[in-house]
Design an enzyme around this catalytic site. Structure first.
Site, PDB file in Angstrom:
ATOM      1  N   HIS A  35       0.814  -1.205   0.000  1.00 43.24           N
ATOM      2  CA  HIS A  35       0.000   0.000   0.000  1.00 43.24           C
ATOM      3  C   HIS A  35       0.855   1.265   0.000  1.00 43.24           C
ATOM      4  CE1 HIS A  35      -3.836   2.047   0.553  1.00 43.24           C
ATOM      5  NE2 HIS A  35      -3.272   2.798   1.474  1.00 43.24           N
ATOM      6  N   HIS A  81     -10.128   2.687  -1.179  1.00 42.86           N
ATOM      7  CA  HIS A  81     -10.364   2.301   0.207  1.00 42.86           C
ATOM      8  C   HIS A  81     -11.202   1.028   0.191  1.00 42.86           C
ATOM      9  CE1 HIS A  81     -10.032   4.361   4.347  1.00 42.86           C
ATOM     10  NE2 HIS A  81      -8.846   4.296   3.790  1.00 42.86           N
TER      11      HIS A  81
END
Length: 742
Positions: A47, A94
């Site tokens: 990430h 997200h």
């Protein structure tokens, strides 16, 4: 609390490989502390580090005549629109948090992307989203849809930014792993642009905004693994948002920038204090010392590990100009924003964390960040076996659909095509009074106050196309996003992207990713829309399946004259309707094939990017010369659906149409083909010659289809559907499905 002893096993529990753990030992020259292990684990997670994607991402075109910063240099892209103004924009995912806790996952996705915009000094003026869910008849899907939509709406509405555009798709492949991509757009004067940098030895490092809690710890690591049954137990890793705090944080930082009090500023997003301190230090080629006991906490007994890794929302890290701390504190007091000096900038490049005088972390800052010491890998790539099956599809073997009326009505009611008004009516899309074209058209258009200009915004991707042909499907994603901007009257100038894929360690997934990157790059070069930045989201899969490869494109276009803003729906009775482009009767990967024949097969539609560029240029010229009354991209559902939408998109005054299909091999294929580079236009009949001449100059096929008027959509001898029937199917099917099981 005594920290655990760091071992290889503990490092692997943190998501680090043996190779990476040995590299940490080499960098530090010793065994890391538990806090240092946590820092490396989040900063070297997929990430934060982009370790499995960076090598390929760097091949994308990242420079252009309108770009003020290159991709990756700052928190968001920055595009010059003239008059000393720039647009900052970015999209991020997200996905994993929204799968576990849809409301807060989506809300904090919006909050995080807004902070990426105003940390550059830009005032947010618009939000967009791109959403993917499973089958809408599934109870969990409806739970996720309701939570995600409410989370997006509540955060944006409370913050005071209009949510102006987006897309929503439904497919079984997203059943366990929904995609929630949030995009934000802001405006800033060139001389007010802020940088995420730490310079000036001795300058104060300050934390402003919310207090730090345990929410979101290891959220970056959570986003770097597959969804499983264990994911539900990781609910505490989903952050909790507060849009009202974010709003005053925006106003406080805007005032600080106006008063020229800051050296640098960065949002605390993924990896919290760890990420902002390391990235600002590395970018400024300085070090930083942080006293963790000075960080305002909202939970007692937090350890250095927890403080450094917390992803509590609505926090910013700033570096003050010398002697400006009191002025910064005064502004924070005015806006009721908490401010605390937690450290200082140092010479060298060491990020040092201390707790009550004891050093708990001491790491070279550049060893943690993208472009520095963070690992970069190229994985094994292999073409997936499933493509042998999908490519064997032969459209000619499909039984003909004779009842075209029922087929068109069924398509208009399909969740992937039907109006998404149930979604966007929950969003405030008029706040700040800049919205010229609201949700429901091809792209959103906003005016730039104080100028005669505007911008057009769109998110786009057909994951089914990318599944069937990753390279060409990704090209189409870029081309269609640009086309949607063009039909709205704007010139496409740049993109941001959110690349949603499965596990990159699987050769088939990495091949999809590699091919998609190549397709995006080729399309962006030809259409002259460089990549300003974005996000990669891997591990979007469950134990049963991966999602379709879904490289979402966020497109920015510029209207030099806001009066050129154009909508999709027919305006007048008696206007002539024409098609720009050619219908190749392709049904591979189409909504028609999936809905009417239950197949996802074949190849995605053909696209010639040079022809696409010419077609867009012709359409834009016709709009800018005032010849066109409406323009609408032909996409999901093909020509039949696009014409129906042109008839009924104006809620207050739908207008029918009568048109002819040109010579065709199969009527059902001609009506529902999703061939690319097609636009439906309408114009006053006397303008036919001028429009045809523009098309001829650009080498673009121009075909007169028919005229507007009446109370139905009619193709003589093939179908006739009343406006009322189309309105009922198109506008109320999703609402009915969402409320049927409530």
């Amino acid at each position: 609390m005594r920290e655990p002893q760091v071992t290889l096993d503990l490092a692997q529990q943190h998501g680090l490989s043996e190779e990476e753990y040995n590299r940490i030992l080499e960098i530090l020259g010793r065994t890391p502390t538990f806090t240092e292990l946590g820092i490396f684990s989040v900063m070297w997670s997929e990430h934060c580090s982009y370790k499995n994607s960076l090598a390929l991402i760097k091949t994308l075109p990242r420079e252009g005549k309108y770009l003020l910063v290159k991709a990756g240099e700052e928190n968001a892209g920055l595009v010059d629109i003239g008059d000393g103004l720039a647009i900052a924009f970015k999209i991020e995912s997200h996905n994993h948090p929204s799968a576990v806790e849809p409301y807060q996952g989506a809300a904090t996705g919006v909050g995080g992307i807004l902070r990426d915009i105003f940390t550059m000094g830009a005032r947010p003026i618009a939000a967009l989203n791109s959403l993917r869910f499973g089958d809408l008849e599934n109870a969990r899907t409806r739970y996720l849809v309701k939570g995600v939509v409410k989370g997006i709406g509540d955060y944006g509405n409370c913050f005071g930014v209009p949510t102006v555009a987006g897309e929503v798709y439904f497919d079984d492949c997203y059943q366990d792993n929904p995609l929630v991509n949030a995009m934000a757009v802001g405006i800033v004067r060139h001389h007010r642009v802020a940088r995420a940098v730490a310079t000036g030895e001795g300058n104060a490092v300050m934390l402003i905004g919310s207090s730090t809690g345990r929410d979101g710890i290891h959220g970056a690591t959570f986003a770097s693994e597959e969804i499983s049954e264990k994911s539900e137990s990781k609910r505490p890793q989903v952050q909790v948002g507060d849009p009202f705090t974010e709003k005053v944080l925006l106003e406080a930082t805007q005032e600080m920038l106006k008063a020229e009090l800051l050296v640098g500023m960065q949002d605390m997003g993924a990896a919290g204090i760890t990420c902002s301190t390391s990235e600002m230090s590395a970018r400024g080629q300085h070090g930083m010392e942080i006293d963790l006991e000075k960080v305002p906490l909202r939970e007692p007994g937090m350890t250095p590990y927890e403080i450094m890794l917390s992803e509590s929302q609505e926090r910013m890290l700033i570096v003050a100009k010398p002697g400006k701390e009191k002025e910064i504190e005064a502004i924070c007091n005015k806006w009721d924003v908490h401010a605390a000096t937690i450290g200082r900038v140092t010479s060298g490049n060491t990020l040092r964390g201390r707790m009550n005088g004891k050093t708990v972390a001491e790491i070279p800052a550049d060893s943690l960040v993208v472009g520095g010491g963070a690992p970069v890998y190229i994985r094994e790539a292999q073409e997936p076996e499933y493509l042998k099956t999908t490519r064997a599809f032969e459209a000619a073997t499909l039984p003909k659909i004779d009842n075209l009326k029922e087929a068109l009505l069924k398509l208009l009611a399909a969740p992937n095509i039907a109006s998404k008004q149930w979604v966007y009516q929950q969003y405030d899309h008029t706040v700040r009074s800049n919205t010229v074209i609201a949700p429901g058209s091809d792209a959103a258009v906003l005016r730039i106050k104080g100028t005669g200009k505007g911008i057009a915004l769109k998110t786009d991707c057909n994951g089914r196309y990318v599944y069937l042909n990753p390279r060409r499907g990704a090209m189409i994603a870029v081309a269609e996003a640009a086309r949607n901007v063009v039909v709205s009257g704007a010139r496409p100038v740049a993109i941001t992207n959110c690349l949603n894929f499965g596990n990159p360690y699987k050769p088939e997934i990495y091949w999809q990713f590699k091919e998609a990157i190549a397709g995006i790059g080729e399309a962006c070069r030809i259409l002259e829309t460089p990549v300003t930045g974005g996000n990669v989201s891997f591990y979007n899969e469950s134990p049963d399946r991966a999602v379709y490869p879904t490289p979402v494109i966020g497109m920015l276009g510029i209207l030099d004259d806001i009066r050129h803003a154009t909508t999709a729906f027919f305006k007048n009775e008696g206007d002539e309707i024409a098609l720009l482009g050619a219908n190749l009767e392709e049904v591979g990967g189409s909504e028609f094939l999936k809905l009417m024949h239950g197949q996802v097969a074949g190849d995605c539609p053909f696209i010639d990017l040079q022809e696409e560029k010419s077609m867009q240029a012709a359409c834009l010229e016709a709009i800018q010369t005032g010849l066109i009354n409406s323009a609408h991209d032909v996409s999901d559902g093909g020509l039949g659906v696009a014409l129906a939408e042109c008839c009924i998109m104006n809620h207050e005054r739908p207008i029918g149409a009568t048109f002819e299909l040109w010579p065709y091999d199969r009527a059902d294929f001609a009506l529902f083909s999703e061939s690319q580079s097609m636009i439906i236009i309408s114009y006053t009949p006397r303008h036919r010659g001028a429009v045809a001449q523009i098309c001829q100059q650009h080498g673009v096929p121009f075909t007169v289809l028919g005229r507007t008027g009446g109370n139905s959509l009619t193709i003589p001898d093939l179908l006739e559907i009343s406006l009322a029937e189309m309105v009922e199917r198109y506008y109320f099917s999703i609402e009915t499905m969402m409320e049927k099981w409530t």
